[in-house]
Each structure stands twice: as structure tokens, then as C-alpha cells.
Design an enzyme around this catalytic site. Structure first.
Site, short mmCIF file in Angstrom:
data_model
loop_
_atom_site.label_atom_id
_atom_site.label_comp_id
_atom_site.label_asym_id
_atom_site.label_seq_id
_atom_site.Cartn_x
_atom_site.Cartn_y
_atom_site.Cartn_z
N CYS A 175 0.83 -1.21 0.00
CA CYS A 175 0.00 0.00 0.00
C CYS A 175 0.86 1.25 0.00
O CYS A 175 0.36 2.36 -0.14
CB CYS A 175 -0.95 0.00 1.20
SG CYS A 175 -2.33 -1.13 0.96
N ASP A 178 -13.82 3.22 2.71
CA ASP A 178 -13.08 2.05 2.24
C ASP A 178 -13.63 1.47 0.93
O ASP A 178 -12.89 0.86 0.17
CB ASP A 178 -13.09 0.96 3.31
CG ASP A 178 -12.43 1.43 4.58
OD1 ASP A 178 -11.20 1.57 4.55
OD2 ASP A 178 -13.13 1.68 5.58
CO CO Z 1 -9.62 0.76 3.45
CO CO Z 2 -8.47 0.41 -0.07
#
Ligand code: CO
Ligand code: CO
Length: 353
Positions: A23, A58
Site C-alpha cells: 500500500c 473504504d
Molecule cells: Co480501506
Molecule cells: Co483500499
């Protein structure tokens, strides 16, 4: 398990094929804001779209009209580890996490893959897929298809669909004053991956981080069924600080973070002392520093460390903390109380001892 070294002795490791990792390869929060800035005005918002991109949540959520909603999300990134199977497991757990973070249950997934086909053998792709399938099986879903392109850097992830009973839907923007903040995984995967990429740690030395990243956040679907769980998100590329700021700003509140209570992966202290941190740690910090107080030295490196497949950040009504802890214990889910939401103050996050 197949590693690149074992199959191609002369090839470099999987993490050497890309600039960013995990990420940590997300674009900076400021850049993302710029990309999305034009997309909100001038478009009719579908009234059935319960969650869009306006609260940096999200996943997108769509009302199906029968009391349930569809959750849709995608997440993919460049290699975070050298072993192809582990990479697949981690990327899948990370992608599915956004469904859990909304309080939903995943129903199926589609793979998204890019591979420099000249440089990497097909077995690598097969191992990545095998890892992803294993994680999907643990989540009770099927990897139902996908799409692969020839790309200069390898990347992999999933597009995931989930469902949620609308009362169980949990946003990141619905925290309340006084809520206790709980985290479900220790911090430090960004610096562990950086140490691996630079050859300062072996995969075996960072095994706890690898297993943690491959662990599903399935607890989110259970937690969301409790009325006293007010808000939820998962901690990924923007670090604990960044995702906490998103929760605070979405909820119109501030937070106090008890630094001493923030769980850290083993040997994080050694890495911070040696200034081993992911490139995006500083980029994250630059995006947040004006909104935060009490952050310096080690704190900066840990709180801004980009997490891959990080834990859930859960806002719990203060009167229900004991019940919540019991529920987590019964579910076999470790939880750490890291602070609380407070009335909006001069700073968005105040980090204390
Ligand atoms: Co998230
Ligand atoms: Co995400």
C-alpha cells in the site's frame, strides 16, 4: 512455496521489480484529492449510492432495495514481499479487508494483474494466484475471474464485491464524541517491507509481519453487528495517523491518541533507530503535519508508516467497551485501545504519551 530465487537463480527478487511496495505505492493523499476534486461537481449523485467517494471511505456501497446493500471495492499494488505465493495471499487479504471494514461479508472476487511477461516466468503468476485463491477460500469466497496485462512493473490485487444488511453498514465518518478507538493489528509493515526490499531483513525475519498481512479482517463483519460500534475503517497506505484523520474529519471530531498503547510489530524499534522507513512515510507526514500535535522522532516513523493489509480501526461507545473486549476475545481477535474521539479542537489528532 516458490521463491523467485529458487526458480531463476539469476533473477532479482520480486520486490526488486518495482519502485514502491504494497500500500506504500498508493498515490499521495494530496494527489488523490486533486485527482478526485473535479469528479464531485456537476454529476448527478445516484440516490441509491449510500457511500461514494466524498468521505474517503473504504468502499462504495449501493442500496439494493431489499434491506441489503452491495459493497464494491478494488485494491492492487506492486510486490510487498519476494515470495509470489505470500504476495498473492497478502494482496487478497488487503483487498477483501475493505469489505469487512464497511461491516460486510465478501461474496466474490476478480483478480487484477500486471506482469512484465518478458522478465517473469508464468509460474510466478500461478503462485500469486494460488496465494490469492487460498486467502479467498479462507474468506469463504471464490476467485471468479480476472484480467492480466503485460506491464513494466508487476502489480496484483482484487476487485471484491460484498453484501451488508444496511443496519450493519459501518462508515469511517460516523464516530461519536467519547468513542474509544481500538486497533486490531500492530503497526510496522511498511518499514518491515522496506527492510526486506533493501536486504536488511530476510523473509524469515519478518515472518510475523508477513503472516499478519495475510490475516483477514473478518472480525469487521462481526463487530459491525453491534450497535455500540459506531465507525470503522482499515489502516492501509496512509498509516494509522492518516486513516485516523479521515475518521475524525468525516465525523467532525478530533482524537487523542495514546502513543504508548499503539501496538508495534516486534523489532520496529530497531528499524526506527536505524532510520529504516518506507519512502511514503515522509510523504504521508507532509500531508498531515499541520493537523497533528505531539508527533516526532520514532512516533513520526510509526504513525505515518504505510500499512499493507493493516488492522481495523474501530470506534466503540465508551459504555460498551467491556462488552466489546469480551466479544473480541470470544472471536479470537486481539484488540488494542489506542485512544478516543473527542470534540473537534484546534488539532485533528493530539498524540499523547
Ligand atoms: Co480501506
Ligand atoms: Co483500499
Amino acid at each position: 512455496m516458490m521463491t523467485l530465487e529458487s526458480k531463476k537463480p539469476d533473477a532479482t527478487r520480486l520486490t526488486q521489480y518495482s519502485k514502491g511496495s504494497g500500500c506504500g505505492c498508493k498515490v499521495a493523499p494530496a494527489v488523490l484529492a486533486e485527482i478526485l476534486s473535479g469528479s464531485r461537481a456537476g454529476h448527478t449523485i445516484d440516490p441509491l449510492l449510500l457511500v461514494g467517494n466524498d468521505t474517503s471511505d473504504d468502499a462504495a456501497v449501493y442500496d439494493l432495495g431489499n434491506g441489503t446493500a452491495l459493497i464494491s471495492t478494488t485494491d492492487f499494488f506492486t510486490p510487498i514481499v519476494d515470495d509470489a505465493y505470500d504476495y498473492g495471499r497478502i494482496a487478497a487479504a488487503n483487498a477483501i479487508s475493505d469489505v469487512y471494514a464497511m461491516g460486510g461479508r465478501p461474496v466474490m472476487a476478480i483478480a487484477v494483474m500486471g506482469l512484465p511477461v518478458e522478465k517473469l516466468p508464468a509460474e510466478v503468476a500461478r503462485e500469486i494466484i494460488r496465494g490469492a485463491k487460498d486467502t479467498c477460500a479462507r474468506a469463504g469466497i471464490t476467485l471468479a475471474g480476472g484480467h492480466t496485462i503485460d506491464a513494466p512493473e508487476p502489480f496484483f490485487g482484487l476487485a471484491v464485491n460484498g453484501v451488508v444488511a444496511i443496519p450493519d453498514l459501518r462508515r469511517n465518518s460516523t464516530g461519536q464524541t467519547g468513542d474509544a478507538l481500538y486497533l486490531t493489528k500492530p503497526i510496522g509493515t511498511g518499514m518491515m517491507a522496506t527492510a526486506l526490499k533493501r536486504g536488511l531483513r530476510t523473509a524469515e525475519q519478518i515472518r510475523p509481519a508477513i503472516e499478519q498481512m495475510a490475516t483477514l479482517n473478518a472480525f469487521g463483519a462481526v463487530a459491525a453487528q453491534q450497535d455500540y460500534v459506531h465507525a470503522m475503517t482499515d489502516v492501509t497506505g496512509f498509516g494509522l495517523l492518516g486513516h485516523l484523520i479521515e475518521m475524525c474529519e468525516g465525523s467532525g471530531l478530533s482524537a487523542r491518541l495514546d502513543y504508548g498503547q499503539v501496538p508495534l510489530l516486534e523489532s520496529v524499534a530497531e528499524l526506527t533507530a536505524a532510520y529504516v522507513y518506507a519512502d511514503n512515510t515522509m510523504r504521508n507526514w507532509k500531508s498531515y503535519e499541520a493537523r497533528v500535535t505531539g508527533v516526532d522522532g520514532e512516533r513520526l516513523l510509526t504513525l505515518c508508516d504505510p500499512q499493507t493489509s493493516g488492522g481495523l480501526l474501530i470506534a466503540v461507545a465508551p459504555e460498551a467497551e467491556e462488552v466489546f473486549r469480551l466479544m473480541a476475545e470470544e472471536a479470537g481477535q486481539p484488540v488494542w485501545r489506542v485512544g478516543e474521539l473527542v470534540q473537534s479542537g484546534e488539532k485533528v489528532v493530539v498524540v499523547g504519551p
